[in-house]
Design a protein around this motif. Structure first.
Motif, PDB file in Angstrom:
ATOM      1  N   TRP A  54       6.581  -4.734 -11.613  1.00 32.34           N
ATOM      2  CA  TRP A  54       7.297  -5.042 -10.370  1.00 32.34           C
ATOM      3  C   TRP A  54       8.647  -4.321 -10.343  1.00 32.34           C
ATOM      4  O   TRP A  54       9.012  -3.701  -9.346  1.00 32.34           O
ATOM      5  N   SER A  55       9.387  -4.394 -11.431  1.00 36.55           N
ATOM      6  CA  SER A  55      10.679  -3.713 -11.500  1.00 36.55           C
ATOM      7  C   SER A  55      10.510  -2.216 -11.281  1.00 36.55           C
ATOM      8  O   SER A  55      11.296  -1.585 -10.562  1.00 36.55           O
ATOM      9  N   LEU A  56       9.482  -1.650 -11.886  1.00 38.69           N
ATOM     10  CA  LEU A  56       9.231  -0.215 -11.741  1.00 38.69           C
ATOM     11  C   LEU A  56       8.846   0.154 -10.310  1.00 38.69           C
ATOM     12  O   LEU A  56       9.310   1.174  -9.781  1.00 38.69           O
ATOM     13  N   LEU A  57       8.011  -0.659  -9.684  1.00 40.98           N
ATOM     14  CA  LEU A  57       7.641  -0.404  -8.287  1.00 40.98           C
ATOM     15  C   LEU A  57       8.880  -0.413  -7.400  1.00 40.98           C
ATOM     16  O   LEU A  57       9.077   0.496  -6.584  1.00 40.98           O
ATOM     17  N   GLU A  58       9.718  -1.428  -7.544  1.00 38.19           N
ATOM     18  CA  GLU A  58      10.916  -1.522  -6.702  1.00 38.19           C
ATOM     19  C   GLU A  58      11.885  -0.364  -6.985  1.00 38.19           C
ATOM     20  O   GLU A  58      12.489   0.180  -6.065  1.00 38.19           O
ATOM     21  N   HIS A  59      12.016   0.009  -8.236  1.00 35.48           N
ATOM     22  CA  HIS A  59      12.864   1.138  -8.615  1.00 35.48           C
ATOM     23  C   HIS A  59      12.337   2.436  -7.990  1.00 35.48           C
ATOM     24  O   HIS A  59      13.087   3.202  -7.377  1.00 35.48           O
ATOM     25  N   MET A  60      11.043   2.659  -8.115  1.00 41.81           N
ATOM     26  CA  MET A  60      10.407   3.866  -7.588  1.00 41.81           C
ATOM     27  C   MET A  60      10.502   3.903  -6.062  1.00 41.81           C
ATOM     28  O   MET A  60      10.809   4.945  -5.471  1.00 41.81           O
ATOM     29  N   LYS A  61      10.257   2.770  -5.433  1.00 43.73           N
ATOM     30  CA  LYS A  61      10.307   2.685  -3.966  1.00 43.73           C
ATOM     31  C   LYS A  61      11.716   2.988  -3.458  1.00 43.73           C
ATOM     32  O   LYS A  61      11.882   3.740  -2.486  1.00 43.73           O
ATOM     33  N   HIS A  62      12.723   2.448  -4.129  1.00 37.92           N
ATOM     34  CA  HIS A  62      14.107   2.670  -3.710  1.00 37.92           C
ATOM     35  C   HIS A  62      14.498   4.136  -3.848  1.00 37.92           C
ATOM     36  O   HIS A  62      15.088   4.725  -2.942  1.00 37.92           O
ATOM     37  N   ARG A  63      14.175   4.750  -4.990  1.00 36.37           N
ATOM     38  CA  ARG A  63      14.535   6.150  -5.208  1.00 36.37           C
ATOM     39  C   ARG A  63      13.836   7.047  -4.177  1.00 36.37           C
ATOM     40  O   ARG A  63      14.429   7.964  -3.618  1.00 36.37           O
ATOM     41  N   GLN A  64      12.561   6.771  -3.915  1.00 42.34           N
ATOM     42  CA  GLN A  64      11.813   7.550  -2.938  1.00 42.34           C
ATOM     43  C   GLN A  64      12.440   7.422  -1.553  1.00 42.34           C
ATOM     44  O   GLN A  64      12.552   8.406  -0.817  1.00 42.34           O
TER      45      GLN A  64
END
Length: 161
Positions: A54-64
């Motif tokens: 979940w943390s990785l998804l949110e991190h990836m989504k934000h950077r994108q």
């Protein structure tokens, strides 16, 4: 009169096609891997890792999203690498929020892909921050590939794949 394509135009088409393939994830399709990940394991923190899927998804989504905003309006969004975003809670509140986050990630990814495909998008113009839209697309696929690899490793440890 014959409609011929120049070498530069052909190279541009090839580059755009390559960028699209990489943004989708190539041999590791990012959205498919996220959709396959089991919600009930999305918030698990493995020993030795400072993040969950979940943390990785949110991190990836934000950077994108930051990179997409630059691509949509480069002069008004010159900050392309702000401090990394990590959610406060490593566990998604519920399955609907998990699925909505994946859908938002996919929507933004598709919007970026459409920008890359559009021949009117100036991929190689250098903007005031020294970056190009091609750089933003390549940075997105690089960051997404790195991060989805982490998600995949977590999933393997948890028996998702």
């Amino acid at each position: 009169m014959q409609n011929s394509i120049t070498v530069d135009q052909q190279a541009d088409v090839i580059m755009r096609d390559n960028l699209v393939e990489l943004l989708k994830g190539g041999f590791a399709p990012v959205v498919i891997l996220l959709e396959e990940f089991h919600f009930d394991k999305a918030g698990v923190d493995l020993d030795g890792l400072p993040f969950s899927a979940w943390s990785l998804l949110e991190h990836m989504k934000h950077r994108q999203k930051v990179l997409l905003q630059f691509m949509k309006d480069p002069e008004d969004n010159p900050e392309v690498w702000p401090e990394a975003y990590w959610p406060d809670n490593p566990v998604p509140e519920n399955e609907e929020i998990w699925n909505n986050s994946i859908a938002e990630f996919q929507k933004d990814l598709e919007e970026m892909i459409n920008l890359v495909k559009d021949p009117d998008t100036e991929l190689y113009k250098v903007y005031s921050n020294g970056k190009t839209l091609a750089w933003a697309a390549m940075t997105t696929f690089h960051h997404n590939a790195y991060t989805i690899g982490q998600v995949k490793a977590i999933g393997r440890q948890l028996g998702v794949w």
